[in-house]
Structure formats: structure tokens, C-alpha cells
Design an enzyme around this catalytic site. Sequence first.
Site, PDB file in Angstrom:
ATOM      1  N   ARG A  93      46.240 107.234-121.868  1.00 38.47           N
ATOM      2  CA  ARG A  93      46.433 106.317-120.547  1.00 38.47           C
ATOM      3  C   ARG A  93      46.679 105.141-120.738  1.00 38.47           C
ATOM      4  NH1 ARG A  93      43.409 108.421-115.952  1.00 38.47           N
ATOM      5  NH2 ARG A  93      44.174 107.530-114.080  1.00 38.47           N
TER       6      ARG A  93
ATOM      7  N   HIS B 250      37.700 102.915-108.059  1.00 41.65           N
ATOM      8  CA  HIS B 250      37.679 103.780-109.115  1.00 41.65           C
ATOM      9  C   HIS B 250      37.543 103.726-110.846  1.00 41.65           C
ATOM     10  CE1 HIS B 250      39.907 106.968-105.986  1.00 41.65           C
ATOM     11  NE2 HIS B 250      38.229 106.437-105.835  1.00 41.65           N
TER      12      HIS B 250
ATOM     13  N   GLN C 264      42.539 102.146-105.344  1.00 43.65           N
ATOM     14  CA  GLN C 264      41.516 103.171-106.652  1.00 43.65           C
ATOM     15  C   GLN C 264      42.689 103.831-107.756  1.00 43.65           C
ATOM     16  OE1 GLN C 264      42.189 107.335-103.266  1.00 43.65           O
ATOM     17  NE2 GLN C 264      44.111 105.104-102.909  1.00 43.65           N
TER      18      GLN C 264
ATOM     19  N   TYR D 225      41.428 108.923-121.645  1.00 40.51           N
ATOM     20  CA  TYR D 225      42.036 107.750-121.153  1.00 40.51           C
ATOM     21  C   TYR D 225      42.785 106.459-122.605  1.00 40.51           C
ATOM     22  CZ  TYR D 225      39.417 108.913-117.317  1.00 40.51           C
ATOM     23  OH  TYR D 225      39.291 109.883-115.895  1.00 40.51           O
TER      24      TYR D 225
ATOM     25  N   THR E 256      48.538 106.149-101.457  1.00 42.67           N
ATOM     26  CA  THR E 256      48.256 106.786-101.084  1.00 42.67           C
ATOM     27  C   THR E 256      48.102 108.410-100.347  1.00 42.67           C
ATOM     28  OG1 THR E 256      46.120 107.341-101.703  1.00 42.67           O
ATOM     29  CG2 THR E 256      47.064 105.541 -99.962  1.00 42.67           C
TER      30      THR E 256
ATOM     31  N   VAL F  69      43.273 102.714-111.708  1.00 43.53           N
ATOM     32  CA  VAL F  69      42.791 101.980-112.964  1.00 43.53           C
ATOM     33  C   VAL F  69      43.032 101.122-113.829  1.00 43.53           C
ATOM     34  CG1 VAL F  69      40.770 103.627-112.424  1.00 43.53           C
ATOM     35  CG2 VAL F  69      43.116 104.147-114.297  1.00 43.53           C
TER      36      VAL F  69
HETATM   37  N1  APR Z   1      55.915 104.526-104.493  1.00 45.63           N
HETATM   38  C1  APR Z   1      54.900 104.493-103.448  1.00 45.63           C
HETATM   39  N2  APR Z   1      54.097 105.981-103.101  1.00 45.63           N
HETATM   40  C2  APR Z   1      54.882 106.315-104.115  1.00 45.63           C
HETATM   41  C3  APR Z   1      55.662 106.502-105.413  1.00 45.63           C
HETATM   42  C4  APR Z   1      56.310 104.997-104.734  1.00 45.63           C
HETATM   43  N3  APR Z   1      57.352 105.240-105.979  1.00 45.63           N
HETATM   44  N4  APR Z   1      56.194 107.571-105.388  1.00 45.63           N
HETATM   45  C5  APR Z   1      54.965 108.638-105.284  1.00 45.63           C
HETATM   46  N5  APR Z   1      54.236 107.854-104.069  1.00 45.63           N
HETATM   47  C6  APR Z   1      53.007 108.464-103.041  1.00 45.63           C
HETATM   48  C7  APR Z   1      53.254 109.637-103.165  1.00 45.63           C
HETATM   49  O1  APR Z   1      54.137 110.200-101.848  1.00 45.63           O
HETATM   50  C8  APR Z   1      51.866 110.436-102.813  1.00 45.63           C
HETATM   51  O2  APR Z   1      51.601 109.863-101.270  1.00 45.63           O
HETATM   52  O3  APR Z   1      52.439 107.506-103.749  1.00 45.63           O
HETATM   53  C9  APR Z   1      50.519 108.766-103.709  1.00 45.63           C
HETATM   54  C10 APR Z   1      50.538 109.880-104.821  1.00 45.63           C
HETATM   55  O4  APR Z   1      49.388 110.095-104.007  1.00 45.63           O
HETATM   56  P1  APR Z   1      48.244 110.730-105.781  1.00 45.63           P
HETATM   57  O5  APR Z   1      49.156 111.368-106.066  1.00 45.63           O
HETATM   58  O6  APR Z   1      47.345 111.677-104.831  1.00 45.63           O
HETATM   59  O7  APR Z   1      47.475 109.716-106.137  1.00 45.63           O
HETATM   60  P2  APR Z   1      46.205 108.551-104.977  1.00 45.63           P
HETATM   61  O8  APR Z   1      46.214 108.747-103.440  1.00 45.63           O
HETATM   62  O9  APR Z   1      45.941 107.366-105.772  1.00 45.63           O
HETATM   63  O10 APR Z   1      44.971 109.224-105.849  1.00 45.63           O
HETATM   64  C11 APR Z   1      43.797 108.852-105.640  1.00 45.63           C
HETATM   65  O11 APR Z   1      43.449 110.408-106.949  1.00 45.63           O
HETATM   66  O12 APR Z   1      42.876 111.866-108.695  1.00 45.63           O
HETATM   67  C12 APR Z   1      42.003 111.050-107.853  1.00 45.63           C
HETATM   68  O13 APR Z   1      41.013 108.635-108.815  1.00 45.63           O
HETATM   69  C13 APR Z   1      42.186 109.589-109.251  1.00 45.63           C
HETATM   70  O14 APR Z   1      42.279 107.406-107.707  1.00 45.63           O
HETATM   71  C14 APR Z   1      42.888 108.761-107.714  1.00 45.63           C
HETATM   72  C15 APR Z   1      42.897 109.548-106.285  1.00 45.63           C
END
Ligand code: APR
Length: 230
Positions: free
Chosen positions: A57, A105, A87, A54, A173, A89
Site C-alpha cells: 500500500r 487510524h 480515517q 502495508y 466514509t 493512512v
Molecule cells: N468520492 C467520494 N466518496 C466515495 C467515492 C468517491 N469517488 N468512491 C466511493 N466513495 C464512498 C463510498 O460510497 C463509501 O461510502 O467512500 C466510502 C468508503 O467507505 P469505506 O470503504 O468503508 O471506507 P471508510 O469509511 O474510510 O472505512 C473506515 O475502516 O477498514 C477500516 O481503518 C479502515 O479507515 C478505515 C475505516
Amino acid sequence: MKKKLVALTGAGISAESGISTFRDSNGLWEKYRVEDVATPEGFAANPALVLDFYNQRRRQLYTCEPNQGHRGLAALEKEFDVQIITQNVDNLHERAGSTRVLHLHGELTKACPVDNPSAVYDIPPGVDLSLGDTDPRGVQLRPFIVWFGEAVPMIAPAIEEVEKADILVVIGTSLHVYPAAGLLHYAPNGRPVFLIDPKEVATGRRDILFIRAGASEGVKQLTQRLKTFG
Ligand code: APR
């Protein structure tokens, strides 16, 4: 009376600011095992490793700026009563000017004692959190982050916000992680649900208004389309 716009954001909205997502190729979970750095068991087994994860990050966060996706959402506060539910941080929504941000989160820039997640302390910029950093009682501080398997205390207020939304926008997300991903289903029937993502995202709903773009371009397109909802 401004219409209520609720935006549920994930790591994708911060991607263009240079912050890695979790599940894209080259994402964080390709470099670290979740169980080692994002669970209470991982912290108990090797607190120094988790604190360093952390700290790295947090240091990176201070080299990043909000992007046009964050700034576009902040600008929508002129026309709408905007509530961000993130979601993430990072503090990029706040630094872009959003005034109502609910973190599901936790927050990288905060710490809490290991025995009390509701006693929250700010970590000043440029400061690392280390073993031996304690609260006034002498209890070790940990990142103010909700780890896998831990309670998500902000989910109840988040549900209340979504249930009152006139418009719901989901940005960046993968909707993999619950209970955050379940918020999508609390939007009142008949209200528009936009989803901004460069990739296809499974939602289990047929009424989603997809904007297949990155956050900066997507929020610009959303702003145009919202002119008919204002
Ligand atoms: N603009 C918009 N969306 C994007 C971009 C961009 N430039 N680049 C990637 N993405 C999308 C991806 O296609 C994907 O659908 O962002 C999403 C990221 O998904 P994850 O990496 O799974 O992130 P997230 O959904 O926030 O994860 C949720 O998982 O690990 C835990 O606590 C952590 O808060 C996190 C949670």
C-alpha cells in the site's frame, strides 16, 4: 475571524487518486481478510504478511497524486479555519496542501516499535518495513497504523475539534467504523453538516445536507454552497 470548518474524511476521498476503498465492490476487504492484515493477532501470527500488505500500500501511495477533492479542501483554508480529521493512512491531504491534518487510524509513511505506539519514525519514500528493522533498543518496528481492536488515541482531540466546528463536512466514509463514525454526533446543534458521497450513507440524522457526488465534484459544489456561510 474565520469560521471553523471540520472535514471528516474516509477512503472515498482518495478513490479518485486510485487508492482502493475498503467496502466498495473490489475494495480492500474483498481481497484480504481484515483479521489477517489489520489486527494485532494477525501481525503476531504472520508479521511478514502484514508488513508486506502495508509495504504494497505504501509503494502504491507514491504512484498516486492528490485529487481535486483533497486540493479543494486545502483551498478552503483561504476562507475558513480548516481542520481535517481523516480515517485515511495516506498522506494525500498533506501533499494537497492542507496544513492541519489529524490522522485517527495512523499513517502509512510511519512506523513505531511494537511495544510503544507513541515512538514514531518516518519511513523514507521507496523504503519497505521488514522483519529485523528495529528501533535503537533493538525492538521490532511495526506499521504506525491503528488496527481493529486497538486504542484510537487521537479520538479525544478529534472530538474537541468537532465540538468547536461551525461547519462539519463528511466526505467519502461509509461511517461503519467506530469511534470515528461517532464523531458526527459531536457537531454542535444547529450547525450545518454536509455529507459528500456518490452513494446513500446512513447517518441516523435527518438534518444532513447531502451532496450526492464524488469527492472532486462534491467539494466543488460544497465550495459554491459555502459562499453563503463564509
Ligand atoms: N468520492 C467520494 N466518496 C466515495 C467515492 C468517491 N469517488 N468512491 C466511493 N466513495 C464512498 C463510498 O460510497 C463509501 O461510502 O467512500 C466510502 C468508503 O467507505 P469505506 O470503504 O468503508 O471506507 P471508510 O469509511 O474510510 O472505512 C473506515 O475502516 O477498514 C477500516 O481503518 C479502515 O479507515 C478505515 C475505516
